[in-house]
Design a protein around this motif. Sequence first.
Motif, PDB file in Angstrom:
ATOM      1  N   MET A  87       0.850  -1.200   0.000  1.00  0.00           N
ATOM      2  CA  MET A  87       0.000   0.000   0.000  1.00  0.00           C
ATOM      3  C   MET A  87       0.884   1.248   0.000  1.00  0.00           C
ATOM      4  SD  MET A  87      -3.139   0.673   2.601  1.00  0.00           S
ATOM      5  CE  MET A  87      -2.552   1.826   3.785  1.00  0.00           C
ATOM      6  N   LYS A  88       0.523   2.234  -0.815  1.00  0.00           N
ATOM      7  CA  LYS A  88       1.324   3.461  -0.881  1.00  0.00           C
ATOM      8  C   LYS A  88       1.037   4.315   0.360  1.00  0.00           C
ATOM      9  CE  LYS A  88       2.370   7.096  -4.246  1.00  0.00           C
ATOM     10  NZ  LYS A  88       2.318   8.225  -3.363  1.00  0.00           N
ATOM     11  N   ASN A  89       2.094   4.823   0.950  1.00  0.00           N
ATOM     12  CA  ASN A  89       1.903   5.678   2.135  1.00  0.00           C
ATOM     13  C   ASN A  89       1.890   7.141   1.701  1.00  0.00           C
ATOM     14  OD1 ASN A  89       2.179   7.218   4.485  1.00  0.00           O
ATOM     15  ND2 ASN A  89       3.226   5.541   5.532  1.00  0.00           N
ATOM     16  N   LYS A  90       0.778   7.783   1.905  1.00  0.00           N
ATOM     17  CA  LYS A  90       0.585   9.172   1.481  1.00  0.00           C
ATOM     18  C   LYS A  90       1.654  10.101   2.093  1.00  0.00           C
ATOM     19  CE  LYS A  90      -2.054  12.027  -0.792  1.00  0.00           C
ATOM     20  NZ  LYS A  90      -1.947  12.007  -2.250  1.00  0.00           N
ATOM     21  N   LEU A  91       2.087   9.757   3.291  1.00  0.00           N
ATOM     22  CA  LEU A  91       3.037  10.646   3.982  1.00  0.00           C
ATOM     23  C   LEU A  91       4.399  10.686   3.275  1.00  0.00           C
ATOM     24  CD1 LEU A  91       2.271   9.840   7.735  1.00  0.00           C
ATOM     25  CD2 LEU A  91       1.508  11.789   6.375  1.00  0.00           C
ATOM     26  N   ASP A  92       4.691   9.676   2.442  1.00  0.00           N
ATOM     27  CA  ASP A  92       5.970   9.692   1.706  1.00  0.00           C
ATOM     28  C   ASP A  92       6.061  10.907   0.783  1.00  0.00           C
ATOM     29  OD1 ASP A  92       6.749   7.389   2.930  1.00  0.00           O
ATOM     30  OD2 ASP A  92       6.116   6.061   1.294  1.00  0.00           O
ATOM     31  N   GLY A  93       4.918  11.466   0.438  1.00  0.00           N
ATOM     32  CA  GLY A  93       4.905  12.607  -0.485  1.00  0.00           C
ATOM     33  C   GLY A  93       5.040  13.961   0.199  1.00  0.00           C
ATOM     34  N   VAL A  94       5.130  13.989   1.518  1.00  0.00           N
ATOM     35  CA  VAL A  94       5.253  15.294   2.208  1.00  0.00           C
ATOM     36  C   VAL A  94       6.668  15.821   1.989  1.00  0.00           C
ATOM     37  CG1 VAL A  94       5.207  16.489   4.435  1.00  0.00           C
ATOM     38  CG2 VAL A  94       3.548  14.675   3.972  1.00  0.00           C
ATOM     39  N   GLU A  95       6.776  16.977   1.345  1.00  0.00           N
ATOM     40  CA  GLU A  95       8.108  17.523   1.080  1.00  0.00           C
ATOM     41  C   GLU A  95       8.353  18.751   1.928  1.00  0.00           C
ATOM     42  OE1 GLU A  95       8.230  18.391  -3.136  1.00  0.00           O
ATOM     43  OE2 GLU A  95       6.369  19.516  -3.001  1.00  0.00           O
ATOM     44  N   GLU A  96       9.609  19.189   1.960  1.00  0.00           N
ATOM     45  CA  GLU A  96       9.940  20.368   2.761  1.00  0.00           C
ATOM     46  C   GLU A  96       9.619  21.624   1.958  1.00  0.00           C
ATOM     47  OE1 GLU A  96      13.715  20.290   4.645  1.00  0.00           O
ATOM     48  OE2 GLU A  96      13.385  22.273   5.534  1.00  0.00           O
ATOM     49  N   ILE A  97       8.736  22.426   2.504  1.00  0.00           N
ATOM     50  CA  ILE A  97       8.344  23.680   1.868  1.00  0.00           C
ATOM     51  C   ILE A  97       8.853  24.813   2.746  1.00  0.00           C
ATOM     52  CG2 ILE A  97       6.337  25.115   1.190  1.00  0.00           C
ATOM     53  CD1 ILE A  97       6.678  22.626  -0.584  1.00  0.00           C
ATOM     54  N   LEU A  98       9.422  25.816   2.129  1.00  0.00           N
ATOM     55  CA  LEU A  98       9.858  26.984   2.896  1.00  0.00           C
ATOM     56  C   LEU A  98       8.599  27.799   3.224  1.00  0.00           C
ATOM     57  CD1 LEU A  98      11.877  28.955   4.091  1.00  0.00           C
ATOM     58  CD2 LEU A  98      12.356  29.786   1.783  1.00  0.00           C
ATOM     59  N   LEU A  99       8.229  27.794   4.483  1.00  0.00           N
ATOM     60  CA  LEU A  99       6.952  28.392   4.891  1.00  0.00           C
ATOM     61  C   LEU A  99       7.114  29.895   5.124  1.00  0.00           C
ATOM     62  CD1 LEU A  99       5.816  25.499   7.261  1.00  0.00           C
ATOM     63  CD2 LEU A  99       4.888  26.032   4.994  1.00  0.00           C
ATOM     64  N   MET A 100       6.744  30.666   4.110  1.00  0.00           N
ATOM     65  CA  MET A 100       6.850  32.130   4.186  1.00  0.00           C
ATOM     66  C   MET A 100       5.487  32.778   4.007  1.00  0.00           C
ATOM     67  SD  MET A 100      10.509  32.935   2.405  1.00  0.00           S
ATOM     68  CE  MET A 100      10.868  34.301   3.487  1.00  0.00           C
ATOM     69  N   GLY A 101       4.486  32.108   4.550  1.00  0.00           N
ATOM     70  CA  GLY A 101       3.130  32.663   4.527  1.00  0.00           C
ATOM     71  C   GLY A 101       2.790  33.212   5.902  1.00  0.00           C
ATOM     72  N   PRO A 102       1.488  33.308   6.185  1.00  0.00           N
ATOM     73  CA  PRO A 102       1.042  33.882   7.472  1.00  0.00           C
ATOM     74  C   PRO A 102       1.078  32.873   8.620  1.00  0.00           C
ATOM     75  CG  PRO A 102      -0.822  33.390   6.059  1.00  0.00           C
ATOM     76  CD  PRO A 102       0.384  33.058   5.259  1.00  0.00           C
ATOM     77  N   GLY A 103       1.779  31.784   8.477  1.00  0.00           N
ATOM     78  CA  GLY A 103       1.846  30.721   9.476  1.00  0.00           C
ATOM     79  C   GLY A 103       1.062  29.540   8.979  1.00  0.00           C
ATOM     80  N   PRO A 104       1.524  28.317   9.257  1.00  0.00           N
ATOM     81  CA  PRO A 104       2.659  28.002  10.123  1.00  0.00           C
ATOM     82  C   PRO A 104       3.996  28.421   9.521  1.00  0.00           C
ATOM     83  CG  PRO A 104       1.862  26.005   9.043  1.00  0.00           C
ATOM     84  CD  PRO A 104       0.906  27.092   8.700  1.00  0.00           C
ATOM     85  N   SER A 105       4.984  28.550  10.407  1.00  0.00           N
ATOM     86  CA  SER A 105       6.322  28.944   9.989  1.00  0.00           C
ATOM     87  C   SER A 105       7.250  27.734  10.019  1.00  0.00           C
ATOM     88  CB  SER A 105       6.829  30.024  10.939  1.00  0.00           C
ATOM     89  OG  SER A 105       6.834  29.521  12.256  1.00  0.00           O
ATOM     90  N   CYS A 106       8.498  27.948   9.554  1.00  0.00           N
ATOM     91  CA  CYS A 106       9.470  26.844   9.552  1.00  0.00           C
ATOM     92  C   CYS A 106       9.771  26.419  10.989  1.00  0.00           C
ATOM     93  CB  CYS A 106      10.777  27.298   8.910  1.00  0.00           C
ATOM     94  SG  CYS A 106      10.582  27.736   7.188  1.00  0.00           S
ATOM     95  N   ILE A 107      10.135  25.182  11.127  1.00  0.00           N
ATOM     96  CA  ILE A 107      10.345  24.610  12.470  1.00  0.00           C
ATOM     97  C   ILE A 107      11.780  24.088  12.604  1.00  0.00           C
ATOM     98  CG2 ILE A 107       9.627  22.638  13.922  1.00  0.00           C
ATOM     99  CD1 ILE A 107       6.752  23.346  12.677  1.00  0.00           C
TER     100      ILE A 107
END
Length: 371
Positions: A1-21
Amino acid sequence: MKNKLDGVEEILLMGPGPSCIHDSVYEALGLKTLGHMDPYFIDIMDEIKKLLQTVMKTHNRMTIPISGTGSAGMETCFVNLIERDDPVLILINGVFGQRMQDVATRLGADVDSLEFEWGTPVIPEKVEDMLEKKNYKIVAVVHAETSTGVRNPVEEIGDLLRGKETLYLVDTVTSLGGIEVAMDAWGIDVLYSGTQKCLSCPPGLAPVSVSDRALDVILGRKTKVPNWYLDVSMLTKYWGGETRVYHHTAPINMNYALYQSLFLSVEEGLENVFRRHLECHNMLVRGLDDLGINMLVSPDFRLPMLNSIHIPEGVDDAEVRSKLRSNHKIEIGAGLGPLAGKIWRIGLMGHTARKENVTRVLTALKEVLNK
Ligand SMILES: Cc1ncc(COP(=O)(O)O)c(C=O)c1O
């Protein structure tokens, strides 16, 4: 079974939040879960309270993280203080002032609101006029209006309330940990925040602080707080006192993460953290100016951590944001309400506020706009 979480990539969060951690905050989240009454976890709770007091600049005993996001912090403050027909004044110049008005109205308060144009600050003289006409139980304002990038004059409004019975309620969701918040010195009675902005922790907790004066009002209510989960009088028995009384199962790992993010801020030194935000903001404003892009808010009321910028004429708002996301792995925010399609919101919050990120967003914007 494909795990959806494998597709979560690192995004530079420069919006109104959430911010980088910070990596150490992610590591804290992954620590072994302790029981919510475990003595070691209770020690951590005590340290979180002290760190929050430091960051908020308050001595209030009732300073705790509410289990829930920033809006749960907002609900906590209003639901504990308001009884039916209580006169409340809400100062509104953006989405989050409007949300306060909605929350207070739902609780049956007698709500007056004073509205200001979005992108401009609350004018203290207008507040003073209102205070002369009516005795309010609560005056509420948003310190950093995330929907517009405006810093409201919280200290000046606090001066108007000094010596009055009126309780002063302030939203510091976006300001806390990025610019000065001096709860006691500014006469703030109730304050709430969120973890996912300048504290650079994932969303999920809402730091709240209540002055002794406001706590007396809560404990002296004629009617029960209509919300069991957010009832401060019950929460204090879990978060304080000699013997801890179970209230709800605290989100243990989120509290580890909050502890670690507060630890990082205090270790860096709050003044250094504020300076880092300001320097990144100044660098961004200069770089945008070079690209011919203007800021929405006048310099005196700009927030360093939330930069609202005019979308250049003839440019497709959604297309630019989508290209930044897909080609450059950068998220920036869209405008809300009357500012939708007119502005972008670039966040420089917490761990995001680093010069290499400013360079990265400016370079990416230039490339996308040139195409
Ligand atoms: C100023 C302000 N207040 C309240 C909130 C609500 O917080 P949350 O979305 O975490 O519930 C936000 C969220 O962006 C905010 O910016």
